[in-house]
Design an enzyme around this catalytic site. Structure first.
Site, PDB file in Angstrom:
ATOM      1  N   ARG A  44       0.143  11.481  -9.190  1.00 19.98           N
ATOM      2  CA  ARG A  44       0.664  10.223  -8.897  1.00 19.98           C
ATOM      3  C   ARG A  44       1.759   9.965  -9.769  1.00 19.98           C
ATOM      4  O   ARG A  44       2.661   9.289  -9.158  1.00 19.98           O
ATOM      5  CB  ARG A  44      -0.460   9.200  -9.657  1.00 19.98           C
ATOM      6  CG  ARG A  44      -1.752   9.136  -8.780  1.00 19.98           C
ATOM      7  CD  ARG A  44      -2.470   7.711  -9.357  1.00 19.98           C
ATOM      8  NE  ARG A  44      -3.855   7.927  -8.738  1.00 19.98           N
ATOM      9  CZ  ARG A  44      -4.478   7.403  -7.802  1.00 19.98           C
ATOM     10  NH1 ARG A  44      -3.751   7.030  -6.749  1.00 19.98           N
ATOM     11  NH2 ARG A  44      -5.604   7.631  -7.416  1.00 19.98           N
ATOM     12  N   LYS A  60       1.146   7.269   8.680  1.00 21.84           N
ATOM     13  CA  LYS A  60       1.098   8.508   9.524  1.00 21.84           C
ATOM     14  C   LYS A  60       0.493   7.989  10.864  1.00 21.84           C
ATOM     15  O   LYS A  60      -0.796   7.806  11.118  1.00 21.84           O
ATOM     16  CB  LYS A  60      -0.165   9.279   8.807  1.00 21.84           C
ATOM     17  CG  LYS A  60       0.360  10.030   7.641  1.00 21.84           C
ATOM     18  CD  LYS A  60      -0.666  10.899   7.296  1.00 21.84           C
ATOM     19  CE  LYS A  60      -0.627  11.670   5.798  1.00 21.84           C
ATOM     20  NZ  LYS A  60      -1.831  12.121   5.456  1.00 21.84           N
ATOM     21  N   ASP A  78      -2.117  10.250  -5.008  1.00 21.85           N
ATOM     22  CA  ASP A  78      -2.825  11.557  -5.656  1.00 21.85           C
ATOM     23  C   ASP A  78      -3.625  12.705  -4.702  1.00 21.85           C
ATOM     24  O   ASP A  78      -3.778  12.261  -3.792  1.00 21.85           O
ATOM     25  CB  ASP A  78      -3.988  10.881  -6.702  1.00 21.85           C
ATOM     26  CG  ASP A  78      -5.216  10.571  -6.009  1.00 21.85           C
ATOM     27  OD1 ASP A  78      -5.146   9.820  -4.904  1.00 21.85           O
ATOM     28  OD2 ASP A  78      -6.277  10.723  -6.445  1.00 21.85           O
ATOM     29  N   GLU A 108       0.702  -1.315   0.109  1.00 19.44           N
ATOM     30  CA  GLU A 108       0.138   0.115   0.056  1.00 19.44           C
ATOM     31  C   GLU A 108       0.898   1.336   0.032  1.00 19.44           C
ATOM     32  O   GLU A 108       1.981   1.283   0.577  1.00 19.44           O
ATOM     33  CB  GLU A 108      -0.934  -0.003   1.376  1.00 19.44           C
ATOM     34  CG  GLU A 108      -1.566   1.019   1.565  1.00 19.44           C
ATOM     35  CD  GLU A 108      -2.912   1.574   0.542  1.00 19.44           C
ATOM     36  OE1 GLU A 108      -2.288   1.729  -0.693  1.00 19.44           O
ATOM     37  OE2 GLU A 108      -3.918   1.583   0.995  1.00 19.44           O
ATOM     38  N   ASP A 109       0.205   2.345  -0.660  1.00 26.34           N
ATOM     39  CA  ASP A 109       1.111   3.647  -0.532  1.00 26.34           C
ATOM     40  C   ASP A 109       1.300   4.372   0.820  1.00 26.34           C
ATOM     41  O   ASP A 109       2.414   4.518   1.209  1.00 26.34           O
ATOM     42  CB  ASP A 109       0.462   4.492  -1.227  1.00 26.34           C
ATOM     43  CG  ASP A 109      -1.062   4.733  -1.165  1.00 26.34           C
ATOM     44  OD1 ASP A 109      -1.547   4.070  -0.385  1.00 26.34           O
ATOM     45  OD2 ASP A 109      -1.974   5.521  -1.862  1.00 26.34           O
ATOM     46  N   ASP A 164      -3.315   5.563   6.929  1.00 21.63           N
ATOM     47  CA  ASP A 164      -3.498   6.951   7.593  1.00 21.63           C
ATOM     48  C   ASP A 164      -4.519   6.289   9.031  1.00 21.63           C
ATOM     49  O   ASP A 164      -3.703   6.092   9.932  1.00 21.63           O
ATOM     50  CB  ASP A 164      -4.567   7.490   6.620  1.00 21.63           C
ATOM     51  CG  ASP A 164      -4.786   8.725   7.036  1.00 21.63           C
ATOM     52  OD1 ASP A 164      -3.935   9.703   7.566  1.00 21.63           O
ATOM     53  OD2 ASP A 164      -5.887   9.300   6.958  1.00 21.63           O
ATOM     54  N   THR A 165      -5.839   6.334   8.867  1.00 16.24           N
ATOM     55  CA  THR A 165      -6.520   5.939  10.046  1.00 16.24           C
ATOM     56  C   THR A 165      -6.315   4.426  10.291  1.00 16.24           C
ATOM     57  O   THR A 165      -6.502   4.035  11.523  1.00 16.24           O
ATOM     58  CB  THR A 165      -7.869   6.246   9.805  1.00 16.24           C
ATOM     59  OG1 THR A 165      -8.428   5.204   8.774  1.00 16.24           O
ATOM     60  CG2 THR A 165      -8.352   7.622   9.534  1.00 16.24           C
ATOM     61  N   GLY A 166      -5.990   3.667   9.104  1.00 17.43           N
ATOM     62  CA  GLY A 166      -5.750   2.378   9.267  1.00 17.43           C
ATOM     63  C   GLY A 166      -7.138   1.504   8.999  1.00 17.43           C
ATOM     64  O   GLY A 166      -6.925   0.255   8.840  1.00 17.43           O
TER      65      GLY A 166
HETATM   66  P1  5GP Z   1      -7.130   4.867   5.963  1.00 14.81           P
HETATM   67  O1  5GP Z   1      -5.772   4.496   6.383  1.00 14.81           O
HETATM   68  O2  5GP Z   1      -7.377   6.138   6.600  1.00 14.81           O
HETATM   69  O3  5GP Z   1      -7.880   4.116   5.848  1.00 14.81           O
HETATM   70  O4  5GP Z   1      -6.798   5.436   4.322  1.00 14.81           O
HETATM   71  C1  5GP Z   1      -5.555   5.155   3.829  1.00 14.81           C
HETATM   72  C2  5GP Z   1      -5.858   5.775   2.392  1.00 14.81           C
HETATM   73  O5  5GP Z   1      -6.098   7.269   2.438  1.00 14.81           O
HETATM   74  C3  5GP Z   1      -4.705   5.714   1.504  1.00 14.81           C
HETATM   75  O6  5GP Z   1      -4.429   4.466   0.833  1.00 14.81           O
HETATM   76  C4  5GP Z   1      -4.669   6.985   0.590  1.00 14.81           C
HETATM   77  O7  5GP Z   1      -5.339   6.449  -0.539  1.00 14.81           O
HETATM   78  C5  5GP Z   1      -5.286   7.983   1.400  1.00 14.81           C
HETATM   79  N1  5GP Z   1      -4.350   8.792   2.097  1.00 14.81           N
HETATM   80  C6  5GP Z   1      -4.212   8.877   3.498  1.00 14.81           C
HETATM   81  N2  5GP Z   1      -3.320   9.968   3.502  1.00 14.81           N
HETATM   82  C7  5GP Z   1      -2.837  10.456   2.608  1.00 14.81           C
HETATM   83  C8  5GP Z   1      -2.141  11.499   2.044  1.00 14.81           C
HETATM   84  O8  5GP Z   1      -1.560  12.221   2.509  1.00 14.81           O
HETATM   85  N3  5GP Z   1      -2.136  11.607   0.739  1.00 14.81           N
HETATM   86  C9  5GP Z   1      -2.771  10.927  -0.375  1.00 14.81           C
HETATM   87  N4  5GP Z   1      -2.561  11.398  -1.672  1.00 14.81           N
HETATM   88  N5  5GP Z   1      -3.636  10.047   0.106  1.00 14.81           N
HETATM   89  C10 5GP Z   1      -3.710   9.729   1.350  1.00 14.81           C
HETATM   90 MG    MG Z   2      -4.934   4.091  -0.851  1.00 15.18          MG
END
Ligand code: 5GP
Ligand code: MG
Length: 190
Positions: A165, A130, A159, A98-99, A102-104
């Site tokens: 991207r 993060k 993106d 995965e890139d 964030d919240t997970g």
């Molecule tokens: P979560 O961990 O909150 O479920 O979501 C993670 C997803 O949120 C990542 O795969 C990405 O698509 C998006 N995301 C979270 N932080 C960022 C950021 O700083 N930049 C971008 N471009 N996408 C982010």
């Molecule tokens: Mg993503």
């Protein structure tokens, strides 16, 4: 350089070095076990393409999707997971690439869905993390870089509104760029 980018956090060279190190770590864990790399679309595609070319072992490569909703349309934490129907997960050691975490929430749901399919193991490899933003507990076995605080970053697969991207580095997005609407497509005259 892309005028929407504020500060470059990780240059192309720094990224290349880190990806090689991560690949070595990954290899030391799997050592010829039946490995399936599950690339999370769309953001994970560039990182995964670099990573797998440094893995000196055979692996299957499949593409999955995960999205979580925090906009009030669905219960908080509900995630939509898409796994391809033609993939055999049973008995495979799965590395989810995965890139950014964030919240997970999306990764937690994705890992659970793959585990439910009978995978022998499921580990997560995220280029960025993060930790300050985490809302649910998940194990991220391999991380490229942990970002302090919660800046929004773009490039290297990531993106903003579908753009940036393809930048070869990772940088922060200027606040002004977030407000600017995407350029309108102009119809080509014949
Ligand atoms: P979560 O961990 O909150 O479920 O979501 C993670 C997803 O949120 C990542 O795969 C990405 O698509 C998006 N995301 C979270 N932080 C960022 C950021 O700083 N930049 C971008 N471009 N996408 C982010
Ligand atoms: Mg993503």
């Amino acid at each position: 350089m892309d005028e929407a980018v504020g500060q470059i956090l990780y240059s192309r060279e720094v990224i290349e070095e880190r990806v090689k190190e991560l690949a070595a770590q990954v290899m030391s864990v799997y050592r010829e076990k039946p490995l399936t790399v599950a690339v999370v679309l769309r953001g994970g595609f560039i990182f995964a393409a670099d990573l797998v070319r440094h893995l000196g072992q055979q692996c299957d490569i499949v593409f999955v999707r995960a999205s979580s909703y925090g906009d009030g349309r669905r219960p908080k934490g509900a995630a939509t997971i898409e796994l391809p129907a033609d993939v055999t997960w049973k008995g495979r050691h799965v590395l989810v690439v995965e890139d950014i975490i964030d919240t997970g929430r999306s990764m937690k749901a994705l890992v659970a869905a793959i585990a439910k399919k009978g995978a022998a193991s499921v580990r997560v490899c995220a280029f960025l993390d993060k930790p300050a933003r985490r809302e649910v507990e998940i194990d991220v076995e391999f991380t490229g870089f942990a970002i302090e605080g919660s800046p929004f970053v773009v490039g290297y697969g990531l993106d903003y509104a579908g753009r940036h991207r393809n930048l070869p580095f990772i940088g922060t997005l200027k606040p002004a760029a977030k407000r600017k609407p995407a350029p309108k497509k102009t119809a080509r005259k014949r």
